[in-house]
Design a protein around this motif. Sequence first.
Motif, PDB file in Angstrom:
ATOM      1  N   PHE A  84       0.839  -1.198   0.000  1.00 37.31           N
ATOM      2  CA  PHE A  84       0.000   0.000   0.000  1.00 37.31           C
ATOM      3  C   PHE A  84       0.880   1.256   0.000  1.00 37.31           C
ATOM      4  O   PHE A  84       0.699   2.170  -0.800  1.00 37.31           O
ATOM      5  CB  PHE A  84      -0.894  -0.060   1.243  1.00 37.31           C
ATOM      6  CG  PHE A  84      -1.826   1.090   1.468  1.00 37.31           C
ATOM      7  CD1 PHE A  84      -2.996   1.219   0.738  1.00 37.31           C
ATOM      8  CD2 PHE A  84      -1.553   2.031   2.463  1.00 37.31           C
ATOM      9  CE1 PHE A  84      -3.878   2.268   0.986  1.00 37.31           C
ATOM     10  CE2 PHE A  84      -2.427   3.078   2.714  1.00 37.31           C
ATOM     11  CZ  PHE A  84      -3.596   3.197   1.969  1.00 37.31           C
ATOM     12  N   MET A  85       1.873   1.266   0.878  1.00 40.55           N
ATOM     13  CA  MET A  85       2.774   2.424   0.992  1.00 40.55           C
ATOM     14  C   MET A  85       3.640   2.599  -0.259  1.00 40.55           C
ATOM     15  O   MET A  85       3.918   3.730  -0.673  1.00 40.55           O
ATOM     16  CB  MET A  85       3.663   2.284   2.228  1.00 40.55           C
ATOM     17  CG  MET A  85       2.908   2.401   3.535  1.00 40.55           C
ATOM     18  SD  MET A  85       2.088   3.999   3.737  1.00 40.55           S
ATOM     19  CE  MET A  85       3.510   5.077   3.911  1.00 40.55           C
ATOM     20  N   ASN A  86       4.074   1.496  -0.850  1.00 41.65           N
ATOM     21  CA  ASN A  86       4.902   1.590  -2.051  1.00 41.65           C
ATOM     22  C   ASN A  86       4.143   2.223  -3.208  1.00 41.65           C
ATOM     23  O   ASN A  86       4.719   2.976  -3.994  1.00 41.65           O
ATOM     24  CB  ASN A  86       5.467   0.225  -2.438  1.00 41.65           C
ATOM     25  CG  ASN A  86       6.607  -0.196  -1.550  1.00 41.65           C
ATOM     26  OD1 ASN A  86       7.272   0.626  -0.921  1.00 41.65           O
ATOM     27  ND2 ASN A  86       6.842  -1.489  -1.464  1.00 41.65           N
ATOM     28  N   VAL A  87       2.852   1.950  -3.325  1.00 40.68           N
ATOM     29  CA  VAL A  87       2.053   2.596  -4.372  1.00 40.68           C
ATOM     30  C   VAL A  87       1.851   4.071  -4.032  1.00 40.68           C
ATOM     31  O   VAL A  87       2.041   4.944  -4.881  1.00 40.68           O
ATOM     32  CB  VAL A  87       0.701   1.878  -4.584  1.00 40.68           C
ATOM     33  CG1 VAL A  87      -0.190   2.670  -5.531  1.00 40.68           C
ATOM     34  CG2 VAL A  87       0.932   0.469  -5.125  1.00 40.68           C
ATOM     35  N   LEU A  88       1.502   4.366  -2.785  1.00 40.76           N
ATOM     36  CA  LEU A  88       1.296   5.761  -2.387  1.00 40.76           C
ATOM     37  C   LEU A  88       2.564   6.601  -2.562  1.00 40.76           C
ATOM     38  O   LEU A  88       2.485   7.798  -2.849  1.00 40.76           O
ATOM     39  CB  LEU A  88       0.816   5.852  -0.940  1.00 40.76           C
ATOM     40  CG  LEU A  88      -0.597   5.352  -0.661  1.00 40.76           C
ATOM     41  CD1 LEU A  88      -0.933   5.516   0.811  1.00 40.76           C
ATOM     42  CD2 LEU A  88      -1.620   6.061  -1.529  1.00 40.76           C
TER      43      LEU A  88
END
Length: 189
Positions: A84-88
């Motif tokens: 999730f954080m890598n996409v954000l």
Amino acid sequence: MGNKSSLFLRNEEIAQIQEETGFTPNQIERLYSRFTSLDRNDCGTLSREDLMRIPELAINPLCERIVHSFFAESTDDRVNFRQFMNVLAHFRPLRDNKQSQLNSREEKLKFAFKMYDLDDDGVISRDELLSILHMMVGANISQDQLVSIAERTILEADLCCQGKISFEDFCKALDRTDVDTKMSIRFLN
């Protein structure tokens, strides 16, 4: 730390995520809190349906494509917090030249290119461009106008005359666009 969500993130995890994404520890904790609030099954991962419930995302005409991007690295149609954080991180603005690999201009362009490359074959075809245009404008423009826009876009952007837009063509077409600003979201500190 105090809130329920921070109990599940260890300092080492926060430090690793900060290193990978460039988010501050406070931003990571806030985003973890949002992540856990979306996780209705309390299983530590999000489904496509969980992400589709985000109001700001649900109103975006490219919602399905954006949600799809969260699952590019997933093998089980679930997304953990790190994914999730890598996409954000692609949407993290550059500040004081603090850039992570994920929010570089090239990575932002790769992310945007994948929004258009529906079949993941490395090129944007006329039909893919037409599908995206349909998602973006719906019935506000006639089919003939959409076809004309798609064909003209490919004609202008396709430097190798393949009838398709490669990633290199895409980058060249956006050469004068401030991608860093246009693909950034302000995350609270």
